[in-house]
Design an enzyme around this catalytic site. Sequence first.
Site, mmCIF file in Angstrom:
data_model
loop_
_atom_site.group_PDB
_atom_site.id
_atom_site.type_symbol
_atom_site.label_atom_id
_atom_site.label_comp_id
_atom_site.label_asym_id
_atom_site.label_seq_id
_atom_site.Cartn_x
_atom_site.Cartn_y
_atom_site.Cartn_z
ATOM 1 N N GLU A 268 1.081 -1.091 0.256
ATOM 2 C CA GLU A 268 0.292 0.130 -0.276
ATOM 3 C C GLU A 268 0.629 1.072 -0.014
ATOM 4 O O GLU A 268 0.407 2.260 0.965
ATOM 5 C CB GLU A 268 -0.651 0.048 1.083
ATOM 6 N N ASP A 341 -8.791 -9.103 2.947
ATOM 7 C CA ASP A 341 -8.034 -8.576 3.735
ATOM 8 C C ASP A 341 -9.362 -7.875 4.756
ATOM 9 O O ASP A 341 -10.081 -7.256 4.904
ATOM 10 C CB ASP A 341 -8.622 -6.944 2.973
ATOM 11 N N GLU A 369 -12.794 -3.213 11.643
ATOM 12 C CA GLU A 369 -12.901 -1.923 10.399
ATOM 13 C C GLU A 369 -13.744 -2.632 9.311
ATOM 14 O O GLU A 369 -14.231 -1.373 8.939
ATOM 15 C CB GLU A 369 -11.493 -1.516 9.979
HETATM 16 C C1 BDP Z 1 -6.423 -2.284 6.092
HETATM 17 C C2 BDP Z 1 -6.671 -1.249 7.096
HETATM 18 C C3 BDP Z 1 -5.593 0.036 6.649
HETATM 19 C C4 BDP Z 1 -4.845 -1.019 7.200
HETATM 20 C C5 BDP Z 1 -3.862 -2.700 6.092
HETATM 21 C C6 BDP Z 1 -3.039 -3.287 6.730
HETATM 22 O O1 BDP Z 1 -7.839 -0.091 5.615
HETATM 23 O O2 BDP Z 1 -5.375 0.623 7.466
HETATM 24 O O3 BDP Z 1 -3.506 -0.278 6.890
HETATM 25 O O4 BDP Z 1 -4.831 -3.333 6.055
HETATM 26 O O5 BDP Z 1 -2.811 -3.547 7.279
HETATM 27 O O6 BDP Z 1 -7.604 -3.676 6.341
HETATM 28 O O7 BDP Z 1 -1.699 -2.674 6.558
#
Ligand code: BDP
Length: 677
Positions: A268, A341, A369
Amino acid sequence: MKQSIIIFYIFLLSAGLYAEDGSRLWLRAESGHNATVTANKQSPTVDIAKQELKSQWKGAPIQLIIVNSKELRNRGKDAYRITGNKLTGVSVLASTEQGLLYGAYHLLRLQETGNDAGILNIEESPGYDIRILNHWDNLDGTVERGYAGRSIWKWDELPNRISPRYVEYARANASIGINGTVLNNVNATPRVLSKEMLEKVKIVADILRPYHIKVYLSINFSSPASLGGLSTSDPLNSDVRQWWKDKADEIYRLIPDFGGFLVKANSEGLPGPQDFGRTHVDGANMLADALKPHNGMVMWRAFVYNPDGEDRAKQAYKEFMPLDGMFRDNVIIQIKNGPIDFQPREPFSPLFGAMKKTAVMPELQITQEYLGFSNHLVFLASLWKEFLESDTYCNGEGSTVAETTDGTLFPHPLTAMAGVANIGDEANWCGHHFAQANWYAFGRLAWNHSLSVDEIADEWIRMTFSGNPGFLNPVKEMMMDSHEAAVNYMMPLGLHHIFAWNHHYGPEPWCDIPGARPDWLPKYYHQADSVGLGFDRSETGSNAVSQYYPPLRDELNDIRSCPEKYLLWFHHVPWNYLMKDGRSLWDDLCYKYDTGVKQVRNFQRIWDQSEKYIDAERFKEVQSRLKIQSRDAVWWKDACLLYFQTFSNRPIPYDIERPIYELDDLKNIKLDLEHHN
Ligand code: BDP
């Protein structure tokens, strides 16, 4: 006048003292009992065990004994044995002081759940060596995906003020066997490794240590350049390697038992070894080498995916499998339970069972989340058990995810399980009173993954609320149904990631942002069209099924044998496809959403009937959140059914509740995140 002010203050004070704000979590035993407790060793940890028992134990004298028992030692450092009888005397034996601490909390749990009668003969050791919380807390006090206020770590106040919450936090975690914590967000800022911050981290570590909790930090891979001023952060550069060694030395001078680093790299948009043409192995091993002389370890996350045309669900496997066996023995790969996720329901990540020559650990998400933040009552033990009990078939039938990670099938030196914390600075720690149950369940499962959902809920309800059967039984049923209910009203039958763009709270299956990464848009996941719904991951589609072992691979690949709970995860299914119950996919989808709504309505009924058993404060707070959950369930149902109906062109079966919203109105909802977040 003066007098009335004083009376008012006394009123406020007593209201404060007796208000039931949930801050005591599951630790509600009466104190002040003055039990007789002796120990054959004195240390801060043993003293805590002694003190806890002394004030709360209501039975005969207790002896805490460190023994030199080979049998106990072989069961690991955290093992303990409890023998005796509450009426005549109890012994807690362990080869280490933490074993005694865990034994003490076990005894108190038995007492508080009413299971302490008769002859005690208990021997326990944990399923995972490292049972660790991951705080996604930023240094500025905000919490990424946190729904319970601001961070409990008050960095600005340290070292001058030490929040009393730190000790309470340590105690709560120790009571359920958690023995590690990563204090900061995986999206880490280099500043966390500054001298000033490390001195503050040391203070927290000193407070947690007697409770046998080690501190870890998330690091930013570009720290050598951005914090250290080097010209690069290339893991094969000798200055960079030296920088990390020096940094490790500095940390261990302050915190001799520091646990290690958690790393999100090349994920990301975060920096990582690939920025320098290196691999995850190069990055992880460099850090592992720096930590090794101090017995520290690296938790390297496998949460990687890029918009390169490949199915997102396949990418972590493709990237990490070729590296299997190349990591140092103090590296463990941290893998989210599912391949995408933390969705309401996912199949397990195919890396479990496949990566045999490298230690791997599950990462679970305790914070909700994708499950209604702290507004929805969703007991996650069901989700985690489903995951841990999934059969990977990696060593033939019966090779569960739990066994691929707890050392049973692959004897790696490290075993661990991580949970993304749902803790904030609100009075009740987790926002929703029932979200405390998820923190509790994570600890209990990391200690013993063979505990059932029922057992965990039972313990928690008795300790947190009441053991009265009139309360316990219906509330337990509600908790045990709550995960399936959320799946039903949000994303049934294998649907996933149809959340709104800027938050993961409500539905936006229609969401389309020009120029956005396609793999961040709901359409990528649901693939709705005039033919049907779902992501074809069979051999005719992305072939993600090929990452699973047979016979599971074949089971998932065939639309007729694929479990219906994963149907739309693995298949693009025609609207008129006949489901096992004889209805069409479209009708079943409608009934699932409707069932979800009905389930939440039933939770409201159960809860309202429980009023007489518990305190008014917690009753009202949960009641009002269930109202939100009910409204949200209808919102989800209407949004998804009305939107998917534009593709299916079929009526919503007439025996279910009609939509109460217009699709266009739902599309215009702009969530007030202040309210929900
Ligand atoms: C996602 C989240 C994000 C996290 C990412 C992670 O939306 O905020 O930074 O995973 O796990 O679920 O790195």
